[in-house]
Write a protein that holds these residues in place. Structure first.
Motif, mmCIF file in Angstrom:
data_model
loop_
_atom_site.group_PDB
_atom_site.id
_atom_site.type_symbol
_atom_site.label_atom_id
_atom_site.label_comp_id
_atom_site.label_asym_id
_atom_site.label_seq_id
_atom_site.Cartn_x
_atom_site.Cartn_y
_atom_site.Cartn_z
ATOM 1 N N LEU A 44 0.901 -1.294 -0.215
ATOM 2 C CA LEU A 44 0.127 -0.168 0.006
ATOM 3 C C LEU A 44 0.884 1.313 -0.239
ATOM 4 O O LEU A 44 0.263 2.372 -0.384
ATOM 5 N N GLY A 45 1.978 1.116 0.364
ATOM 6 C CA GLY A 45 2.988 2.240 0.427
ATOM 7 C C GLY A 45 2.737 3.219 1.569
ATOM 8 O O GLY A 45 3.083 4.621 1.772
ATOM 9 N N VAL A 46 2.104 2.840 2.731
ATOM 10 C CA VAL A 46 1.695 3.498 3.913
ATOM 11 C C VAL A 46 1.727 2.915 5.193
ATOM 12 O O VAL A 46 1.846 1.566 4.999
ATOM 13 N N LYS A 47 2.060 3.522 6.353
ATOM 14 C CA LYS A 47 1.940 2.900 7.547
ATOM 15 C C LYS A 47 0.728 2.482 8.277
ATOM 16 O O LYS A 47 0.167 3.547 8.175
ATOM 17 N N LEU A 48 0.395 1.473 8.514
ATOM 18 C CA LEU A 48 -0.968 1.364 8.851
ATOM 19 C C LEU A 48 -0.871 1.040 10.560
ATOM 20 O O LEU A 48 -1.931 1.433 11.344
ATOM 21 N N LEU A 49 0.036 0.705 10.894
ATOM 22 C CA LEU A 49 0.390 0.565 12.598
ATOM 23 C C LEU A 49 1.672 1.334 12.898
ATOM 24 O O LEU A 49 2.572 1.366 12.258
ATOM 25 N N LEU A 50 1.567 2.091 14.193
ATOM 26 C CA LEU A 50 2.479 2.587 14.992
ATOM 27 C C LEU A 50 2.852 1.636 15.989
ATOM 28 O O LEU A 50 2.097 1.250 16.986
ATOM 29 N N ARG A 51 4.119 1.306 15.983
ATOM 30 C CA ARG A 51 4.529 0.236 17.044
ATOM 31 C C ARG A 51 5.462 0.737 18.162
ATOM 32 O O ARG A 51 6.208 1.928 17.655
ATOM 33 N N SER A 52 5.039 0.815 19.311
ATOM 34 C CA SER A 52 5.970 1.031 20.486
ATOM 35 C C SER A 52 5.918 0.093 21.483
ATOM 36 O O SER A 52 5.083 -0.856 21.515
ATOM 37 N N THR A 53 6.641 0.310 22.722
ATOM 38 C CA THR A 53 6.724 -0.437 23.909
ATOM 39 C C THR A 53 5.061 -0.493 24.600
ATOM 40 O O THR A 53 5.097 -1.555 25.246
ATOM 41 N N HIS A 54 4.214 0.308 24.107
ATOM 42 C CA HIS A 54 2.970 0.312 24.598
ATOM 43 C C HIS A 54 2.106 -0.469 23.827
ATOM 44 O O HIS A 54 1.106 -0.688 24.276
ATOM 45 N N GLY A 55 2.632 -1.002 22.826
ATOM 46 C CA GLY A 55 1.486 -1.820 21.799
ATOM 47 C C GLY A 55 1.155 -1.109 20.564
ATOM 48 O O GLY A 55 2.527 -0.550 20.102
ATOM 49 N N LEU A 56 0.555 -1.450 19.784
ATOM 50 C CA LEU A 56 0.059 -1.077 18.463
ATOM 51 C C LEU A 56 -0.986 -0.052 18.464
ATOM 52 O O LEU A 56 -2.086 -0.021 19.167
ATOM 53 N N THR A 57 -0.735 0.960 17.428
ATOM 54 C CA THR A 57 -1.667 2.181 17.366
ATOM 55 C C THR A 57 -1.955 2.265 16.007
ATOM 56 O O THR A 57 -0.911 2.516 15.203
ATOM 57 N N PRO A 58 -3.156 2.155 15.594
ATOM 58 C CA PRO A 58 -3.476 2.379 14.154
ATOM 59 C C PRO A 58 -3.253 3.993 13.798
ATOM 60 O O PRO A 58 -3.696 4.782 14.477
ATOM 61 N N THR A 59 -2.634 4.024 12.640
ATOM 62 C CA THR A 59 -2.589 5.466 12.041
ATOM 63 C C THR A 59 -3.987 5.634 11.242
ATOM 64 O O THR A 59 -4.922 5.189 11.237
ATOM 65 N N GLU A 60 -3.908 7.153 11.018
ATOM 66 C CA GLU A 60 -5.321 7.469 10.289
ATOM 67 C C GLU A 60 -5.463 6.685 9.111
ATOM 68 O O GLU A 60 -6.761 6.147 8.638
ATOM 69 N N ALA A 61 -4.490 6.314 8.289
ATOM 70 C CA ALA A 61 -4.559 5.446 7.075
ATOM 71 C C ALA A 61 -5.318 3.965 7.593
ATOM 72 O O ALA A 61 -5.791 3.235 6.993
#
Length: 294
Positions: A44-61
């Motif tokens: 898709l050429g976009v980030k769908l998830l932001l990964r961090s030590t707190h877990g996964l957060t969906p991006t707007e996309a």
């Protein structure tokens, strides 16, 4: 990469809140789930998830993709069913949750007939007396009894059962038979740990409350059943909970002139999703089973 598989994997990841949770529901390894999502993001050429030590957060996309993906998966499921024609068997995996005692007595004995009608279908049955998170556990349909805590859930009422004061003939031979609600104060009772020791009855517009002596408290229906069948005391329960024993006379209904509220059986579907054809078909099957004697 199979687009529908990638969409399904991403939807499961977002709903489970983690790669490991999605892997557990999909019954695959966590690396396979991570790889599928990474390949999807690359395509898709976009980030769908932001990964961090707190877990996964969906991006707007990611949120936009999730909303479209779950609708697309539902429509694909419905399209497959329509193409095979009415009466065609269901396929894939169906995840069901139910209370252990109710499932053991009224669902599992009938599962062979449901599976025989749908030879391409697999079922995962999650047994738990607690109200579980349907989204996190990947449940397609949950069988729940009683009042629904969340009035906003997607639910379908399947059946109702009377509730009564019940006891074994052995206990009654030892302790005597209560004739009016007030007599219950002199009896041993078996109660759910999350319920009150005050039992409320009605008759001809009159309401009566009785404070009962509950020395034995249990957190699950199976404990209530075992205690009552061990002649430990009286209990308030649905006919469903003691169906075999009511049928053969080991358990008797008491105070039949006095009424208790009925209990309802619901098919509950995950909020925010369209109920799948598999989930709807199973709910209809259970409704038919209960209407024909369960």
């Amino acid at each position: 990469m199979d687009r529908l598989l990638a969409m399904s994997t991403f939807v499961r990841v977002l709903e489970a809140g983690s790669f490991s949770g999605a892997a557990r529901v999909l019954e695959v390894g966590q690396p396979a789930v991570s790889k599928t999502v990474a390949q999807l993001e690359q395509r898709l050429g976009v980030k769908l998830l932001l990964r961090s030590t707190h877990g996964l957060t969906p991006t707007e996309a990611g949120l936009r993709f999730y909303e479209r993906a779950r609708v697309a998966i539902q429509e694909a499921d419905e399209a497959d069913l329509a193409a095979r024609g009415e009466g065609a068997g269901l396929s894939g995996r169906l995840r069901i949750s139910a209370a252990p005692t109710f499932a053991r007595l009224h669902v599992i004995p009938h599962l062979p007939r449901f599976l025989a009608a749908h030879p391409d279908l697999e079922v995962d049955v999650v047994l738990d007396d607690r109200t579980i998170d349907l989204i996190a556990e990947g449940i397609d349909v949950s069988l729940r009894m009683g009042a629904l805590a969340d009035s906003g859930v997607m639910a379908r009422k399947l059946a109702s059962s009377p509730r009564s004061v019940l006891a074994t003939t052995g206990y009654l031979a030892r302790a005597g038979v209560p004739r009016v609600p007030a007599d219950l104060a002199d009896h041993e009772t078996v109660v759910f740990s999350q319920s009150s020791n005050v039992w409320n009855f009605s008759r001809d517009g009159t309401e009566v409350s009785v404070l009962v002596r509950g020395r034995a408290r249990f957190s699950a229906a199976e404990g209530i059943r075992a205690a009552v069948l061990a002649d430990m005391g009286l209990a308030i329960a649905s006919d469903w909970m003691f169906a075999p024993e009511l049928a053969d006379g080991r358990i008797l209904r008491l105070l039949e002139g006095w009424s208790l509220p009925d209990i309802d059986l619901w098919a509950v579907f995950p909020t925010g999703r369209l109920a799948t054809a598999k989930a709807r078909s199973f709910a209809e099957f259970v409704e038919d089973v209960m209407q024909n004697g369960g």
